[in-house]
Design a protein around this motif. Structure first.
Motif, PDB file in Angstrom:
ATOM      1  N   VAL A 130       0.536  -0.961  -0.422  1.00 21.24           N
ATOM      2  CA  VAL A 130       0.407  -0.533   0.150  1.00 21.24           C
ATOM      3  C   VAL A 130       0.941   0.816  -0.118  1.00 21.24           C
ATOM      4  O   VAL A 130       1.793   1.961   0.534  1.00 21.24           O
ATOM      5  N   TYR A 131       1.106   1.815  -1.705  1.00 26.14           N
ATOM      6  CA  TYR A 131       1.858   3.769  -1.131  1.00 26.14           C
ATOM      7  C   TYR A 131       0.402   4.352  -1.432  1.00 26.14           C
ATOM      8  O   TYR A 131      -0.438   4.827  -1.904  1.00 26.14           O
ATOM      9  N   LEU A 132       0.504   6.049  -0.800  1.00 27.55           N
ATOM     10  CA  LEU A 132      -0.087   6.979  -0.242  1.00 27.55           C
ATOM     11  C   LEU A 132       0.515   7.898  -0.832  1.00 27.55           C
ATOM     12  O   LEU A 132       2.150   7.948  -0.201  1.00 27.55           O
ATOM     13  N   ASP A 133       0.290   8.869  -1.910  1.00 30.62           N
ATOM     14  CA  ASP A 133       0.232  10.176  -2.229  1.00 30.62           C
ATOM     15  C   ASP A 133      -0.105  11.074  -1.550  1.00 30.62           C
ATOM     16  O   ASP A 133      -0.921  11.491  -1.828  1.00 30.62           O
ATOM     17  N   ILE A 134       0.465  11.376  -0.201  1.00 28.94           N
ATOM     18  CA  ILE A 134      -0.634  12.322   0.964  1.00 28.94           C
ATOM     19  C   ILE A 134      -0.156  14.169   0.253  1.00 28.94           C
ATOM     20  O   ILE A 134       0.965  14.155   0.341  1.00 28.94           O
TER      21      ILE A 134
END
Length: 305
Positions: free
Chosen positions: A292-296
């Protein structure tokens, strides 16, 4: 049922199919040579192709569970789809092409026979093959029914396709041989061989297309994607979900990449805590979402420039 248990059951199913196909291939070959039946020889080629393909599937089961390493950081899950693609090619080349050859060769010879010798043996061989292939098919279908997501396993799906095709192919070969005996016209058997070839080419195309989609990078199930998107949208810290991308990495491994805007006023330390909590919750709720990768980013103040 965990992945290893499912693989163990699938391995047994593949081994049962392999043992049946090896015995049946030998019997069909002997029966085909004794009777000179093109339909029976086509079915022998079909069983040989299935036997080779089951070896491919056993390799897929073993190699796809290897742990991730520096060269393949996302693991080896796609090995299943590679070997399934080779199985599809095997069905096309060894089964379909040989069946076409036998059919056209029989038509070219223009043989007319009233009672081909050895056909009783050939029909008996096909009768035994029908029982064996049907038994293997029933086992595979029962496993698909018992295992949640079993129909998505390319190895198990290939076994089901092979066994179902084998049952239909045996019926076609028997029909062609019987009609040849009754009419004395080899055209019936040639037609049966061509029909078996068309069936094998169609099955090979379907299996190959599925494997291609997975190797290129197919998205996860719509239900999983929708669930994760709804979960992200319910988080109070998230202002909007700008994009959500998923890709299936293996039978039970999915990559999730989301770009989200956080609500205004959240500092960097809170951003880190929110990111960790969201990733852990996604991993816990959807175990197949291994990566899971989040670009916040912080959303601009409401009404701001």
């Amino acid at each position: 049922m965990n992945g290893k248990d499912a693989d163990r059951r699938t391995r047994i199913t593949v081994l049962v199919a392999l043992a049946a196909n090896l015995v049946i291939a030998a019997a069909k070959t002997v029966g085909g040579l004794l009777s000179g039946s093109p339909a029976l020889l086509s079915e022998a080629a079909h069983s040989v192709a299935d036997s080779v393909n089951e070896v491919f599937l056993l390799a897929a089961l073993r190699r796809s569970r290897r742990p991730a390493d520096a060269r393949h950081p996302f693991g080896y899950g796609k090995e299943r789809y590679f070997w399934s693609l080779l199985a599809a090619v095997g069905i096309f080349v060894m089964g379909g092409c040989f069946s076409f050859f036998q059919g056209f060769e029989a038509l070219r010879s223009h043989e007319e026979e009233s009672g081909p010798s050895g056909y009783a043996v050939g029909l008996a061989v096909l009768g035994v093959a029908l029982v064996a292939e049907g038994t293997s098919l029933v086992r595979a279908l029962l496993q698909v029914r018992d295992e949640k997501g079993g129909a998505k396993d390319p190895a198990l799906r290939t076994v089901v396709a092979e066994d179902a095709t084998a049952v239909v192919g045996v019926v076609l070969a028997m029909a062609g041989m019987v009609l040849h005996l009754v009419t004395g016209n080899v055209v019936w058997e040639a037609s049966a061989s061509l029909a078996i070839g068309l069936l094998l080419v169609y099955v090979a195309f379907r299996l190959g297309r599925d494997a291609r989609d997975q190797l290129i990078g197919e998205s996860a199930d719509p239900a999983l994607r929708r669930g994760i998107e709804e979960f992200l949208g319910r988080q109070g810290e998230i202002d909007s979900v700008e994009s959500l991308l998923t890709m299936r990495l293996g039978l039970d491994s999915v990559l999730v990449a989301a770009r989200v805007d956080l609500s205004p006023g959240i500092d960097s330390e809170e951003v880190e805590r929110v990111s960790v909590r969201i990733r852990e919750t996604i991993n816990r709720t959807w175990p197949q979402a291994e990566h899971v990768y989040l670009d916040i980013t912080n959303a601009p103040p409401r009404g701001g420039v």
